[in-house]
Scaffold this motif. Structure first.
Motif, PDB file in Angstrom:
ATOM      1  N   HIS A   1      -0.094  -9.413   3.514  1.00  0.00           N
ATOM      2  CA  HIS A   1      -1.365 -10.146   3.564  1.00  0.00           C
ATOM      3  C   HIS A   1      -2.555  -9.317   3.105  1.00  0.00           C
ATOM      4  O   HIS A   1      -3.673  -9.821   3.021  1.00  0.00           O
ATOM      5  CB  HIS A   1      -1.621 -10.660   4.986  1.00  0.00           C
ATOM      6  N   VAL A   2      -2.328  -8.042   2.851  1.00  0.00           N
ATOM      7  CA  VAL A   2      -3.409  -7.171   2.386  1.00  0.00           C
ATOM      8  C   VAL A   2      -3.586  -7.357   0.879  1.00  0.00           C
ATOM      9  O   VAL A   2      -2.602  -7.529   0.138  1.00  0.00           O
ATOM     10  CB  VAL A   2      -3.082  -5.696   2.736  1.00  0.00           C
ATOM     11  N   HIS A   3      -4.825  -7.307   0.412  1.00  0.00           N
ATOM     12  CA  HIS A   3      -5.148  -7.406  -1.014  1.00  0.00           C
ATOM     13  C   HIS A   3      -4.258  -6.437  -1.804  1.00  0.00           C
ATOM     14  O   HIS A   3      -4.025  -5.307  -1.368  1.00  0.00           O
ATOM     15  CB  HIS A   3      -6.620  -7.046  -1.226  1.00  0.00           C
ATOM     16  N   ARG A   4      -3.797  -6.867  -2.977  1.00  0.00           N
ATOM     17  CA  ARG A   4      -2.777  -6.073  -3.694  1.00  0.00           C
ATOM     18  C   ARG A   4      -3.257  -4.664  -4.041  1.00  0.00           C
ATOM     19  O   ARG A   4      -2.449  -3.741  -4.111  1.00  0.00           O
ATOM     20  CB  ARG A   4      -2.306  -6.815  -4.939  1.00  0.00           C
ATOM     21  N   PHE A   5      -4.567  -4.447  -4.213  1.00  0.00           N
ATOM     22  CA  PHE A   5      -5.058  -3.093  -4.490  1.00  0.00           C
ATOM     23  C   PHE A   5      -4.754  -2.134  -3.329  1.00  0.00           C
ATOM     24  O   PHE A   5      -4.629  -0.933  -3.522  1.00  0.00           O
ATOM     25  CB  PHE A   5      -6.575  -3.089  -4.707  1.00  0.00           C
ATOM     26  N   PHE A   6      -4.717  -2.678  -2.123  1.00  0.00           N
ATOM     27  CA  PHE A   6      -4.569  -1.847  -0.927  1.00  0.00           C
ATOM     28  C   PHE A   6      -3.245  -2.100  -0.202  1.00  0.00           C
ATOM     29  O   PHE A   6      -3.071  -1.688   0.926  1.00  0.00           O
ATOM     30  CB  PHE A   6      -5.753  -2.086   0.030  1.00  0.00           C
ATOM     31  N   ARG A   7      -2.330  -2.798  -0.882  1.00  0.00           N
ATOM     32  CA  ARG A   7      -1.039  -3.110  -0.265  1.00  0.00           C
ATOM     33  C   ARG A   7      -0.060  -1.986  -0.585  1.00  0.00           C
ATOM     34  O   ARG A   7       0.678  -2.033  -1.555  1.00  0.00           O
ATOM     35  CB  ARG A   7      -0.528  -4.460  -0.786  1.00  0.00           C
ATOM     36  N   GLY A   8      -0.087  -0.950   0.234  1.00  0.00           N
ATOM     37  CA  GLY A   8       0.720   0.238  -0.023  1.00  0.00           C
ATOM     38  C   GLY A   8       2.078   0.177   0.651  1.00  0.00           C
ATOM     39  O   GLY A   8       2.330  -0.663   1.518  1.00  0.00           O
ATOM     40  N   ASN A   9       2.953   1.069   0.216  1.00  0.00           N
ATOM     41  CA  ASN A   9       4.282   1.171   0.810  1.00  0.00           C
ATOM     42  C   ASN A   9       4.309   2.203   1.935  1.00  0.00           C
ATOM     43  O   ASN A   9       3.622   3.218   1.883  1.00  0.00           O
ATOM     44  CB  ASN A   9       5.308   1.578  -0.250  1.00  0.00           C
ATOM     45  N   ILE A  10       5.136   1.911   2.914  1.00  0.00           N
ATOM     46  CA  ILE A  10       5.413   2.824   4.029  1.00  0.00           C
ATOM     47  C   ILE A  10       6.923   3.059   3.988  1.00  0.00           C
ATOM     48  O   ILE A  10       7.690   2.085   3.936  1.00  0.00           O
ATOM     49  CB  ILE A  10       5.014   2.146   5.359  1.00  0.00           C
ATOM     50  N   TRP A  11       7.326   4.323   3.964  1.00  0.00           N
ATOM     51  CA  TRP A  11       8.761   4.626   3.838  1.00  0.00           C
ATOM     52  C   TRP A  11       9.273   5.268   5.113  1.00  0.00           C
ATOM     53  O   TRP A  11       8.622   6.168   5.660  1.00  0.00           O
ATOM     54  CB  TRP A  11       8.993   5.597   2.666  1.00  0.00           C
ATOM     55  N   VAL A  12      10.428   4.809   5.577  1.00  0.00           N
ATOM     56  CA  VAL A  12      11.084   5.421   6.728  1.00  0.00           C
ATOM     57  C   VAL A  12      12.445   5.936   6.262  1.00  0.00           C
ATOM     58  O   VAL A  12      13.247   5.175   5.712  1.00  0.00           O
ATOM     59  CB  VAL A  12      11.261   4.425   7.888  1.00  0.00           C
TER      60      VAL A  12
END
Ligand SMILES: [Zn+2]
Ligand SMILES: [Zn+2]
Length: 252
Positions: free
Chosen positions: A26-37
């Motif tokens: 739901h975050v704007h695509r400019f700020f839609r980052g990945n989180i890796w586990v």
């Protein structure tokens, strides 16, 4: 996989045995980052931390009692929002002061607040972009090029990949040919014109990435990409900026 839970702020998918990707749809695509586990034998590794709009850690499915190592690839807000939820926090030396203070001109939070629609739907009633604050997260261990993070089964080597930001890093697993690359490289529009970015420095990083022996690259944004595509993106960046620079020199 439970990637489509209604009302969930995060989506997730498995990208490789013991490696999972989370993101904020739901975050704007400019700020839609990945989180890796990355689930190691001895510890779990979490790389990057989203916007911090809602608490992240409870969504990651981490094994309680197992050590967690948190590594931020750089200090931009779309990567450090929930960094403070972790006790052991690692990042590059060049941004150590920025992690401790998180000034607006380093996190770029104002750019997020200036967007007309920073989120497609509010995470909860009463949320506004103005009341979304940044929480500082001082590093507990400072990283340099060549440092190692071994979690059992995965052994990562730190690559300093500046240009997008001064302290941008990648985590290279040479035995498996995997690079977690932050915003140094991914498929999509790369960012080299924000405060702290430097095209000349970025070109040096791209020279490294253009011949890096990797098979799978997990970038700061968008889906994972192959090593071949990564090397092609790096070469394309170099050729575009070489001609850009030659044109600007010939105009001088
Ligand atoms: Zn960034
Ligand atoms: Zn980013």
């Amino acid at each position: 996989m439970d990637g489509s839970v209604p009302n969930s702020w995060f989506q997730q998918e498995d990208v490789y045995p013991s490696i999972r990707r989370f993101w904020e749809p739901h975050v704007h695509r400019f700020f839609r980052g990945n989180i890796w586990v990355v689930e190691g034998r001895d510890a779990d590794l979490v790389v990057d931390f989203g916007m911090g709009i809602v608490p992240l850690r409870p969504h990651l499915g981490l094994t309680s009692g197992k050590p967690v190592i948190a590594v931020a690839t750089h200090v931009h807000i779309d990567h450090v929002g929930s960094f403070h939820e972790f006790e052991e926090r690692l990042g590059h030396r060049a941004e150590a002061e920025a992690f401790a203070a998180m000034p607006d001109d380093r996190t770029l939070i104002e750019t997020f607040r200036e967007l007309a629609d920073p989120v497609a739907q509010p995470p909860y009633e009463g949320w506004t972009k103005q009341n979304h604050l940044v929480t500082v997260a001082p590093l507990t261990r400072v990283l340099d090029e060549g440092d190692r993070i071994d979690i059992g089964g995965f052994s990562f080597e730190i690559l300093h990949l500046p240009g997008h930001s001064p302290g941008s890093i990648g985590l290279l697993e040479p035995g498996r040919g995997i690079l977690i690359s932050g915003d140094a490289i991914y498929s999509g529009q790369l960012v080299d014109e924000v405060p702290g970015a430097d095209v000349g420095v970025y070109m040096e990083t791209m020279r490294v990435l253009a011949c890096l022996d990797v098979e799978l690259v997990l970038g700061g944004h968008n889906a994972p990409i192959s090593g071949d595509l990564t090397r092609a993106i790096a070469k394309e960046y170099l050729s575009q900026n070489r001609s850009r620079r030659e044109q600007s020199h010939s105009r001088e």
